[in-house]
Every structure is written in structure tokens, then in C-alpha cells.
Design an enzyme around this catalytic site. Sequence first.
Site, PDB file in Angstrom:
ATOM      1  N   ASP A 141      18.862  84.443 -73.590  1.00 35.33           N
ATOM      2  CA  ASP A 141      20.060  83.627 -73.429  1.00 35.33           C
ATOM      3  C   ASP A 141      21.313  84.376 -73.903  1.00 35.33           C
ATOM      4  O   ASP A 141      21.243  85.564 -74.264  1.00 35.33           O
ATOM      5  CB  ASP A 141      19.853  82.315 -74.212  1.00 35.33           C
ATOM      6  CG  ASP A 141      20.430  81.100 -73.491  1.00 35.33           C
ATOM      7  OD1 ASP A 141      21.393  81.272 -72.731  1.00 35.33           O
ATOM      8  OD2 ASP A 141      19.896  79.993 -73.690  1.00 35.33           O
ATOM      9  N   ASP A 201      24.513  75.838 -66.955  1.00 41.01           N
ATOM     10  CA  ASP A 201      23.258  75.086 -66.903  1.00 41.01           C
ATOM     11  C   ASP A 201      23.307  73.942 -65.903  1.00 41.01           C
ATOM     12  O   ASP A 201      24.288  73.204 -65.812  1.00 41.01           O
ATOM     13  CB  ASP A 201      22.952  74.474 -68.278  1.00 41.01           C
ATOM     14  CG  ASP A 201      22.534  75.512 -69.289  1.00 41.01           C
ATOM     15  OD1 ASP A 201      22.523  76.714 -68.950  1.00 41.01           O
ATOM     16  OD2 ASP A 201      22.247  75.115 -70.434  1.00 41.01           O
TER      17      ASP A 201
END
Lengths: 405, 405, 405, 405
Positions: A141, A201
Site C-alpha cells: 500500500d 479505493d
Amino acid sequence: LATILALASLAHGGSNGLGQTPQMGWSTWNAYGCEIDADIIIESAKQLADQMKPFGYEYLNIDDCWQAAERNAQGVLEANKTRFPDGLKAVVDQIHDLGLKAGIYSSAGTMTCGRKIGSLDHEETDAQSWADAGFDYLKYDNCFAQGRSGTPQFSYDRYNKMATALNNTGRPIFYSLCNWGEDGPWNFASTIANSWRISGDITNSFNREDDRCPCTSVVEGDCNTQGYHCSVEKIANFAAPLGQKAAPGGWNDLDSLEVGVSVGEGLTLDESVTHFTLWSMMKSPLIQGPVFADLSSQDRAVLTNEHVIAINQDPGSTPAIRLQSGKQQVWQSTLSNDSYAVALVNFGESKWDVELPLSEVFFDDRKLAKASWTAYDLWSDTDFQNPPRKPGQSKLQGMSVQGKL
Amino acid sequence: LATILALASLAHGGSNGLGQTPQMGWSTWNAYGCEIDADIIIESAKQLADQMKPFGYEYLNIDDCWQAAERNAQGVLEANKTRFPDGLKAVVDQIHDLGLKAGIYSSAGTMTCGRKIGSLDHEETDAQSWADAGFDYLKYDNCFAQGRSGTPQFSYDRYNKMATALNNTGRPIFYSLCNWGEDGPWNFASTIANSWRISGDITNSFNREDDRCPCTSVVEGDCNTQGYHCSVEKIANFAAPLGQKAAPGGWNDLDSLEVGVSVGEGLTLDESVTHFTLWSMMKSPLIQGPVFADLSSQDRAVLTNEHVIAINQDPGSTPAIRLQSGKQQVWQSTLSNDSYAVALVNFGESKWDVELPLSEVFFDDRKLAKASWTAYDLWSDTDFQNPPRKPGQSKLQGMSVQGKL
Amino acid sequence: LATILALASLAHGGSNGLGQTPQMGWSTWNAYGCEIDADIIIESAKQLADQMKPFGYEYLNIDDCWQAAERNAQGVLEANKTRFPDGLKAVVDQIHDLGLKAGIYSSAGTMTCGRKIGSLDHEETDAQSWADAGFDYLKYDNCFAQGRSGTPQFSYDRYNKMATALNNTGRPIFYSLCNWGEDGPWNFASTIANSWRISGDITNSFNREDDRCPCTSVVEGDCNTQGYHCSVEKIANFAAPLGQKAAPGGWNDLDSLEVGVSVGEGLTLDESVTHFTLWSMMKSPLIQGPVFADLSSQDRAVLTNEHVIAINQDPGSTPAIRLQSGKQQVWQSTLSNDSYAVALVNFGESKWDVELPLSEVFFDDRKLAKASWTAYDLWSDTDFQNPPRKPGQSKLQGMSVQGKL
Amino acid sequence: LATILALASLAHGGSNGLGQTPQMGWSTWNAYGCEIDADIIIESAKQLADQMKPFGYEYLNIDDCWQAAERNAQGVLEANKTRFPDGLKAVVDQIHDLGLKAGIYSSAGTMTCGRKIGSLDHEETDAQSWADAGFDYLKYDNCFAQGRSGTPQFSYDRYNKMATALNNTGRPIFYSLCNWGEDGPWNFASTIANSWRISGDITNSFNREDDRCPCTSVVEGDCNTQGYHCSVEKIANFAAPLGQKAAPGGWNDLDSLEVGVSVGEGLTLDESVTHFTLWSMMKSPLIQGPVFADLSSQDRAVLTNEHVIAINQDPGSTPAIRLQSGKQQVWQSTLSNDSYAVALVNFGESKWDVELPLSEVFFDDRKLAKASWTAYDLWSDTDFQNPPRKPGQSKLQGMSVQGKL
């Protein structure tokens, strides 16, 4: 040696040989968020192996919040002792015993997005510990990156450190780069990663505009805040120009599947079908997120449509191109065996009376436009009637000159 | 040691432990600009302690123009002798004696914005001198930065030098980063600062477009001139996507409050209520700027509305998200105890007949949309009648399933 | 010594002390381009001294094409022997003897824009040779920069080398930075230069859109091709947000004046008045470019309007702000002695019936909006009638509460 | 030596002296893609020499896929042994014997766009091997660049390595930089390359919008995905502001000619005429791509129109400027001998009734606007009738005051 290195450097998607088709699997995040432990993971793995592996889903990915509160005396990042009393390796072994592969998560920052310890400047140590535990997959990430971005060079350097560390372990570990499209990973990461997220996201909304996903494009305008709560429509629009950058070994990741995810706004069945159709045709990774016990039969049917999965996993198919944009869209994929898939997608609020001539579907190939085709409705054998073109719906046709797909 | 360092590196908002809720206080700038001295500051501190501290305002921040014209022989930047005949420490001591905390100002450039001596390349010296004087807070500006920006990396490096210098003093000093949103500090600074400005300077205009605040977005388009004379509306629009980046320890700073500031265009009471409502709900720092002697009772009521301040200071509340954009806006905050705040804001010039169904307020949670709510008008107990939805107005409701907030 | 350095570092616009008001002068470029020689320059200098110096124009600037084809054996860049048989110093001496100051030109690249030898990586040598010849001014261009740009840091580094080199000569040399606004010099160069161009090159067109000046903004969108053939309107629009960045010592340079320049599309008298009005009010350098022998009496009257020049050179005036944008614009400057200048500018193609209430002119100061003003038409004493508000026209009023400007 | 170096550094378009007019030739890519071998190349070279060289086409360029699968033991990148059994030098010799020049291809990345071995970090070795084989031309692509871009500085550094390597061989090798316009090569590469691509790849579509060519501008907005399937119209629009950056020695490359290329959507004759007109007037390289055996006589006539080629190769002509934009466009080129070319181009779908006064053609020169002109239709002697202004058509007129071009 020189020969080996030269060959290694020629791989698209890193030199680990993985990702020849987009990865398929299940991640803990959408179902459980930070509330994970060994029991939940092993129970989920059993259901994944039982219900989904026959359709190709093979990765059980442990997402954020597995970490202990601090590195140990040797600097190694171990699992949270309460949640994983026997450590990660014991869990991985059980996942493997079920015939699955195991994934882990970290961030190329000082902290993960869940504010646990990150791997920035600890790449070698962490990669080795994951290899030692037997992991097959890393989602990496982008939170708390200490400003190490802003040009492809800076982002490449940061993510390449982990690519190198993973390769140095000697264990093939699928590298799922997740920097939300910052600095264009489809350009800089295609030689070091097996997939790369392209946007903020996803949320389980079909087409709601949300301030929290503020970018208007991922190719122009240098957006610095990719955010979250991006709708299916928004990510599909982001992805439209990027299929050209994917190839066996490295894929555009449109983020996980929201089919059957119950938290949030939610998708209707038509919307789930559209979502799954587009992700499959664009050759996105197919990473599910439901609580299996809560998964409806309809959503299960969507996630396991073999015809649609076959498009995604066809070694000879190419990521779909979009022939028509706007609220009513047409997408086309080239499949193996001179076959094609065509999807009509209605993101609008009104009914769409569509007639699509073959000269549009094959605008750049007159022979194909004049050929005789057999067309199949790839959603007709699920447990719902194939509907007319209502808002939120999509229709997916497979077309073949040979009369089979 | 390794453990301690690891823990330290895990803090959002620097490792100083401060800023668990947004800072509240008063700054010299809006009231006095460059015309400050020890007397003004001590007199203001007394009034702050007397009138505002009971509501949570605790920082007395000395802004620009406290500096001597040159560094002393040891390179230390002392206070202007005429304005501060006894030096800064004497002033800080008096501020502390009033039960307040004391803030100071400098710029990460060769000069401050007021063209006094800046701290660029003097970080260690200056941080130590402020710690020695007993300061608890630094606002660190962005003027005359010698071009050290343009990527998050360059800006991070410049501002991290001061973060490190402050930490090295051993004294907890709140670090208020003020680079006007350049290079996206909500991304790069959240591990080193307790708050970060997101835009050019505010002015006391509600919704006037002004060339001097030329950016159209802070997340896209790479604006290089953040400017000033930004209206309340413009900053609120800038802030809408950024709440996701704030958390205890580090906050988006929407700039100081214009309530009761008399220089300039000025805000009506309705506009002040809207301004204070939005800043509170977005969990912006609440730094006032009036001359206390000139503050009207109405403006005082706005600045001291305990219900609204409670939203800002609720340890469990999250920065508001915007549900509806444009000239008529809807904002929602999640509060502690299963409560919510909803604000309706009219930036337009026409009356707004609004009806807001619960299914919109809780669009992503069907249970909440169907729950029974008790709603409170959080502005009804001030000294003005709760008005209809006129231009410039906002309505702020607190909602709770338990029947209390 | 520390004290001296500290003081030096505090200067806006470099530490040379120059540019307390915007520079005024004449450049060879618009009249003669590359076809310059000592005779042309000395003849022009005589006319500048005779006709224009009384109004404040004092710099005689030699632009591109003075250079020899190669550096000499010592690496020094001398003048072209054919065009300057006695060298540059002889010309400079004559310019000085006329009571004028002398300017020279180079580029921070391997070549100048006219493809002569540039000064990149030869900064010390070239600065010293110009100081030795007695030059008082350098225009430093941006052609062929070998890619050393793209962030403020890269551009600052390249241009700071020359700033340092000029300072090191010990001779005060006005530093006119000309990088066409790339990377925002109003941010990075205000401590090292006395003026900085903000855009691509001007042409003598009032409001023609031309592909060759392709940027749509200088503050957003990261334009990489500043170009040329920018109209008066386009540059004025670019400049509108930037006045806040100028101050005594360093100014926004809107490029040279096109009044009386005969090559190209050309300006009407009304358009010349508007051009000169805006450049003066924005405190741009006033660098003329006509062939003096061809200058009409009307254009001469524009260039020598003492009232308008006084706005530009008023040590207490601030760069104009724009109160109204679009095709019909309103600009306001704060002058010394509680006076103001207000310009109404019509860039459109239709007549403008304007009525401007004082509450708009002084929107942020109610006292001023209610004061009694004496207004002067600052163009009424030129040799043309003050016209109504036709396309291309502007009206410039000076306003004073004291009844004098 | 210093003198020589100084002179060398003064060249626009590198110091190799090549490219005084735009290059003309033929490339293997459009006709054969990756399916090339020595026979195809030699056969094509014969036809190029026979049919096209008389009109100026002189480069036979071997594009991607000539490479062996790995570097040899000495690190040299040799040709694929199967496709080139006698090696590259034998092919080059035969090309030279036909009176042609020979071009080769690589990428400034770890792989080429066809996923063969690239030259990044092997610049010296590869340049020397191409010089040894006798190549006269390098097309240097941008795939798999390991993130070394994002500012002009980074891109310049990467491409300058090859420029230096080519120069160090001592053999004059035309340097055709192909980074798709990333970071603005018209700014950073004009001193090191003889041409530079300005956009994503062309396709043989006249005006179809295609997601795969997603940039909306090449001068603003920082597009990170130049892509392919760019139409003639789109590239012409991209090129409009860039003519100012080209000059003898270094040219804007609008990508290869699609005239007579059969794969894809295809161009009508009118569209081919428009395409060839614009590329010629903008002084783009003219690199053909047809399979010669399949070239129609009409397309052959387009590619060999001597009048139009003469505009492209006129040593005194300047890249066209666009006088009118939108779907109906007007372009103008200045030619030698006081002549001009004017093209009217209709990219729209409707008929265009155009009347173009001389005052528009020569908007910035009143003398020219009032002169008497002789106009020639430069397409009238091809084998098709000069049509009215239909969609897709263009009309190209040469104008001369002397009565000849």
C-alpha cells in the site's frame, strides 16, 4: 550470469514469472477490516477452498492489521500475538494445506493505512520474513510515504526496493502494488510488479459521485488525493485508456470486487453483473470480499459465472477497449480463437434503446464487420432473467465466427 | 531503543503526542498584523484567558513581526528589542501564568511573509531558542522558500527539518505547518505535523470570487499560487475531499476564523454561523482573530457555542463529509455515541427550499436511514432567532438515536 | 560579517538594492531584432536620452545578437567584431555619458533564443565580463536550457547561479529574469531577481487568440510551452492574480510595451492606452520598443503620460487588483496619499454601458465606499478626446479624498 | 578545442549536422510490425529506392523486433539470427548500395515496446554496434523506462545519454527521439536530437476520438499516458502550438504517415490528402509505412506530390501556423521566395462554405494583405478532381507575389 540477468530484466510484471493471468482470490478487508484473527482467516480459507477455488479463486489474502504493535528486538515485524497466537506461518501452512495460496499486506510508508507498522526502509527484513512464513503474495500500500512521490522516478524507487527485496528472497511472491495510480504505475511499475492499482479505493456504489474520490482523471491533471469511495462507474472510466498498459505478468488493478459486500450503499443485482463484467473484461484482478456466510445465491452466481471468468483468465484475451463513452457505454474484448466479447453498459438513469451495428463493433476491421457471427448471452444461464436495458444494467455478449467460444 | 524509535515513528501528526483534538486559540495576526508588542500580547492573553479559555481556546499565538532585524552574534534570532524589551521568555511566562499556552511564528524560507528573518537552514538554532523561551506551538509559514518545493519530496524535506529540530528540543511543541497546501501536505506531512494549512489565506468574505486566490482545486491541476483573499465558500470547497486525511494528532487547517474580524468585507451573522459550523465539523483548528474589545455579543456567541465546539473537540467525531455539493450543500459528521451532525449550507444568492430525506443523510447505511432520531438545532440557544433558509445561512442539526448528544 | 550576510539575505528582489520601482527603458529587440550594431544603439540611446529620459526611461538595453560566434581563448564571450568594432565597453561608456544606464542580454541555456552562445555553466565568466564593460542590467532568457526545469527547485538553481555571479562582481546589476513564468518565478525568484517575466512573449495584438501562446493559465495546469504571440488581453489575464507577489526590489514583468511597434498586427490608440494603463497599474517594468524616428505623436503621448507613469513609479502604490473579470474588467490600484486609481477596460467586441458604484470599488472597506472623492481622468490631457466606452478602450481614473493625487 | 566544443554546443538538433530538412523515408513497422527479416527489408529497400527515392524518401528504417533474445557474452545486442542470418551489417550494406540510408530502432528502457531488449544503461555499447554496422539513423523509443521521467531534467538525462553515445561513435547518426512528447521534448531535446515525437502513436483514423489516446493537450495538464490510436485530427491539434520549436537540425515529429496503410480504420483519399498536406506544412518528418506492392496509384500520387513535398523540404519554409481552429481550420506556411502556402482543412462532418479574406491570411502584415497574389492549387495535378469543401477534405494553395513558387 549475464544471460540470466538479461532475461530477467526482460519480464513484464517483474521477473518472478507470476501473473500470467490476473490473480483471483479473496481478501479479509471488505468483510472484516481490522478485526481479523487466525480463526477468521482459516474459516474463510476453508470456504474459499470449498466454494470458490473450483472457479479459479486461489489467493487467501490477509490484509491490514495482522501486525504486532512494534518490531521485535531483531527488527522483525511479527504478527499480533493475540490475534495470531501461533504466528503467521501456522496460518499460512493451513491455507496451503487447503490448496490455496496465501497473501500478506504492508505499506511503502512508515505506517500502514490502518496505522500499523509499515515497511518503508525495512524492505529486506520484511520480505524475508514473509518468504520465511511461506507467503505467495504481497499487497503493498501507499499510506504515510514520507513524501517520496511526485515523479515516476521517486515512486519507482520506493516500490522497486520491495520488488528487489521480494526477488532476493528466492521465493516467487506475487507483487500487488497499491499506490492508487499515483505517478502512473502502469508506466513505471510494469517491469517490477504483477499488478498495480490505478485509482483510489472502490466502494460498493454503482455510480454515486463522492467528494472523497476527487480525481477527475488518472492520466491528466496530476491529482494528489486519490481517496476512497470511488464508484464502479468512476473506476471503469478511469481504466478505459489503460488496457494498453497491461499484459501477461502485469495487470491494471481496478480494486477489489464489491459483489456481495454488505457494508455501504450496496449494488443491485444488475449493478453487480455490470461490475463483474467490466472487471473481467478489463482483465483486472478478481479479488472478492464478502463474508461467505452472508453471500446470497444471486451474488454467488455472479462471482462464479464461468463464461465471464473465462474472459478474464483467457491467456489470449486483451483488456477491453471502450468503443463508446458517456453514460451509455460499449466495451469490446478480443478473445482467443477469433472470438470477441461485447458489453453494453448503462450507467445512466434512463432507459437506453441501443442498436449497435457490427460496423461500430469492428470499426477498424472491415472483414470482421462483414463476417457472420454467432452471439451468446454470457449471463443467460445465471439464476435471473436476462433483462432489457434498464439503468444499471449491462449486457455481455460473446461472439465467435467459429460458432463456439 | 529500537522499540522506542519504532513507536515514535508510528505517530500520525508527529511523535510529540499533541493535537489529539484540533487546536483552539487566538492569533495576533488578524487583529494586529505586524503591529504587535509585549503589552498587546499580554493584554490579549488576559482576555483570552478570561473570556475564551472556558470554552477551550488555550493557545495565545504570536504571529509574524516579533523578530529583531538581524540574528545576534551567535546566530540566534531574538525578539525585536523595542517591541519586546524583556524578551520573549518574559511574555511566555506571563502567558503560562494565565493558564494558557504560547505560540510563535516563523517561515521555512529566508524571510517570513512579513519580510522578517526566516528559519530556513536555521532550524536547529531557532527551534532550540523557542523551546528555551517556553513556547508550546509553532506556526511555520512558506514564504521565500528558495524554490524548495514542486514535489512532495522537496516540501517534506524542508518541513521535516523543523519537525526534527522541534522534537530534538525535548519540549513538546505543537507543529502547525503552513505551506498553503502546496504539494499536498495532507499526504506528506501527516507524520510530522499536528496540522497543515490546505489553501491560500482566508479573508473575511463569505463567497466572493477574488483573483488573488486563483486556485480552482487543491487536489488537481498543480496550482503554484495559493494566494490570499480566499472566501469561506472557496476554502470549504477545497476542504471537502480532505477530511479522510485528518486524524487525532494531525488535522487539516482551514485557516483562522474570521468571526468578529472587522477589517475587510466582513461576514453577516448568518455567514459567521455558517463559517463556524463548517470549520468545527471539518475538525479544523479553531484559531480566532478578533480584537477582543471590539467583539460583538453576537460574534462572541458564535465563537463560544458549546454544542458546536463539542463537535470539533469530540475525540470520537470524524471530519465532516459533504453529501451534496454546489451552491446548496449538505454536510454530515459522525459523532461519538451513535450521534451525527448534519449541516445545510446555502452559499447561493437565492432562497433554498430544502427537504432532506434520511435516506440521503445515511445513503450508505440502511439501518441508520430507517432509525428514529431525535434532532437538535445546535444554534437555537444563541441570542438570535433560528432563521429560514436564506442566502448565507446554514442550519446545523445534531441527531441522536439515544435522544441525547 | 554575519550581520551583513543576514541583512543581505533579507532583500526582496536580490540583495543588490535595485528595482525599488519598476525599471523603465528601451530595448533593441522590437525595433531591430538581431540587426543591431554600435551605431544603431548609440543613435537610439541619444533619442532615448533626449525624448524619454525626462519621463523616467533610463535603461538602454542591448538585446540578443550582440555576441561573437564563439568564446575567445580564455572562454570569454565577446561582442561580434563587425557589429561592435570597438567592443561593448565603448558603447556602454557612451550610453553612460548620455546619463543613461546600459543593459545586456543572455540566456540560461547553451544558446540564446536567437541561437547565439548562451551563458549556462559560464555564469561567473560572463557576469564578470559584463561588469567589466560597465553594464547595469541583465535580461536573462530561458532558451535551450538542457531540461533544467520542471520544479521550482531546478529553475531556482539555474537562475540563482547567475544571481550569485552578478552579486559576486561587486557591481550593482539589475537582474531581469526572463523564464516566461516557468515553475512560477514569482515564488522562487523574488529573493534573487529584480523582475521576472510571467508569461510567453507579447505581440502587438490587443486580444487575438493565437495558438502560439497556448497556455490558458500561469498558475494552474503546468503549461510547458509558454510560446509567443501573446496578446495584451491574455497577459493581463495571466497577471491578475500575481500582483500580490511583487514588491519594491522585485516585480512581475508583463513583457515589453508594444506601443508604437510597427511590425505585426498593431494596436489602435485606444488599445495602446489600455495596454499602457494596465502595465503601469500592475507595476510592470515599462520597457519600450519603437523605432524612435517612426514614433507617432499619439503613441509618444501614450508612452509619456506623466500621470500614468506616476502610478507605476509611485513608491507607495501596490500592483493593481482586478475587481471584475471577463471581457469587461475593472482594476484598482492603491496609491500613496490615500489615493486610488481605477481602470475600466473593455476587451470585448461590443459597447459596454458601465456603472460602477463606490461600494464595488471599495468592496472591502466601508469607510472608503462612503467617502467623498475627487476623480481625475488621467488620459484627458493627451491629444485625443476622451472617448465613450467602445471596444478596446479603457478609462483610467485617479481618485483622491484630498482633492489631489 | 574550446572553440570546437563551443561551436558544437551551438547546434540546434544535436551537433551531428543532420536534419537540415525533415527526414523522409520508410519504416518497417506499419507494414510488417514484428514480422520482419532481411529479405523483407531488402525487398522493401529496392522498392523504396526505385519508386520513392526520386521524390526524396531516403531512409530505410528497421523498426522493432530485429533483436536477438539476449545480449551476447560481450554485452552486445546482436540481431536475431533466424531473421538476419548474415547479421545487420550485411543488410545495411545492401541498403547503402541502393543509394539509401539505413535506420535502426531501440528504446530508452529495459525493453522495447515490442518487449525485446532495450538500450537503457547500455547506450555506449549499442550506439557503437550500430555505428559499426553502418547505420545512419536511430529511432529511440520510450517503453519500460523504469520511471526515469516526470521532469524535463529526468527525461533529458535519459535521452542525452544516447545522444552523447551516438556522437562519440564519430559516425553521423540521425537521432529520432520518440518519447511521445513526455516532459516536452520540443523544449529539452532540441539541442540533442534531430526530431522528437510530440504525442502518442498515430493510427489510420482521420478524426475518431479513441480512449486509447487520452491526452487532451500536450502543453498543459501533465498527461502521463500518451497512448496510441491517435487520429490525424488529434495530432494536428496537438502540433498547432509547437511549430515555433522546430528549426533546421531539429523537428517536431507528428509520427509516421498513414497514407496507404491498410490495417485499421483507413483514410479516404480526401483524408489522405489532408494528412499529407498538414504533415508537410508542419515540417514533420515524412516516414511512410505501406506495403509497396499494395499501394494504390491514388495513394502513391499523394505520397509523391512534388509540390507538397517541396513545402516540407524547402530550406526556407517555416512550420505552419494555424490561423483558425476548431473543426474547420486554416493553416499558413511561409515559404522561400516571398511565397506562402495556405491550407483549408475540414475535420467536421458537415460541408464548409468558406471565404477567407487576405486580411485574415496575413492578419499581421498589412502589406501582404494588400498585395496581388498568384495562387496555385497544389493538389490539382494529381489523378483526382479537385473537390469542393466536403467533410474530410482540405484545399492547399500556394501563393506567390512573383507568380511562381
